[in-house]
Design a protein around this motif. Sequence first.
Motif, PDB file in Angstrom:
ATOM      1  N   ASP A  26       0.944  -1.086   0.109  1.00 32.78           N
ATOM      2  CA  ASP A  26      -0.030   0.217  -0.179  1.00 32.78           C
ATOM      3  C   ASP A  26       0.713   1.284  -0.015  1.00 32.78           C
ATOM      4  O   ASP A  26       1.966   1.456   0.944  1.00 32.78           O
ATOM      5  CB  ASP A  26      -1.007   0.123   1.270  1.00 32.78           C
ATOM      6  CG  ASP A  26      -1.638  -1.256   1.394  1.00 32.78           C
ATOM      7  OD1 ASP A  26      -2.331  -1.704   0.241  1.00 32.78           O
ATOM      8  OD2 ASP A  26      -2.172  -1.612   2.493  1.00 32.78           O
ATOM      9  N   GLN A  75      -2.380   3.847  -3.940  1.00 31.44           N
ATOM     10  CA  GLN A  75      -2.567   2.718  -4.695  1.00 31.44           C
ATOM     11  C   GLN A  75      -2.130   1.301  -4.056  1.00 31.44           C
ATOM     12  O   GLN A  75      -1.266   1.438  -3.052  1.00 31.44           O
ATOM     13  CB  GLN A  75      -1.904   2.709  -5.884  1.00 31.44           C
ATOM     14  CG  GLN A  75      -2.080   1.406  -6.991  1.00 31.44           C
ATOM     15  CD  GLN A  75      -1.596   1.622  -8.125  1.00 31.44           C
ATOM     16  OE1 GLN A  75      -0.554   2.260  -8.492  1.00 31.44           O
ATOM     17  NE2 GLN A  75      -2.169   0.993  -9.170  1.00 31.44           N
ATOM     18  N   SER A  87       3.637  -0.415 -12.174  1.00 36.34           N
ATOM     19  CA  SER A  87       2.106  -0.200 -12.444  1.00 36.34           C
ATOM     20  C   SER A  87       1.796   1.036 -13.068  1.00 36.34           C
ATOM     21  O   SER A  87       2.440   2.032 -13.063  1.00 36.34           O
ATOM     22  CB  SER A  87       1.310  -0.332 -11.116  1.00 36.34           C
ATOM     23  OG  SER A  87       0.251   0.091 -11.235  1.00 36.34           O
ATOM     24  N   THR A  89      -1.550   3.538 -13.899  1.00 41.51           N
ATOM     25  CA  THR A  89      -2.992   3.964 -13.515  1.00 41.51           C
ATOM     26  C   THR A  89      -3.326   5.083 -14.388  1.00 41.51           C
ATOM     27  O   THR A  89      -2.776   6.153 -14.243  1.00 41.51           O
ATOM     28  CB  THR A  89      -3.266   4.102 -12.016  1.00 41.51           C
ATOM     29  OG1 THR A  89      -2.630   2.925 -11.672  1.00 41.51           O
ATOM     30  CG2 THR A  89      -4.653   4.171 -11.992  1.00 41.51           C
TER      31      THR A  89
END
Length: 177
Positions: A26, A75, A87, A89
């Motif tokens: 997290d 995220q 990642s 997004t």
Amino acid sequence: MRPTILFAAAASLLLAPLAAHAGRLDIAVMQFADKREPADIVAGLGKVDLVKITDSDRTETNVTGLRGGWVVFAQSLGITPGGSFASSTRLTNQRADVAGSLNGSNLSVKISILEGVKVGLRKFTENSYEGSGSVAGGVPQLISIRQTKNKTQTSIKGRTTITHMNFTTIIAARYTP
């Protein structure tokens, strides 16, 4: 074929997907409109759940060190320790790219947020946040802190006013195996 060999082969096939996502990271970037002491932020992070306080645009908490902040980015990622991760997004007109590595309990991360602004020709602003630190213990940890001073000048009817502002931007992360 022996039953034990067959059982071991079946177990390895079933457990292979679990090894691919050995834990959850997290991560959040938060900003405060004043100067904050790192010790107060670290003490505040130990009292909260990072996912719950970053569930909106504002930090939802009564903890002194974290009250009144803005959530720039948050995220949760499934990652495997000992390797790198990435990642991307996209939300409305923003794109966030996260890249980093987790070696043991040491996290190194870089977050780039690209925002499109419709002014004449399409323009973009990019903000980067990066840091590294330990995420041991299963509680949110302070990975990076950046304190900046800003000075703005406004003129109204010949009278000039200079305003001084302080900002504190942090990256907080928690790794749960």
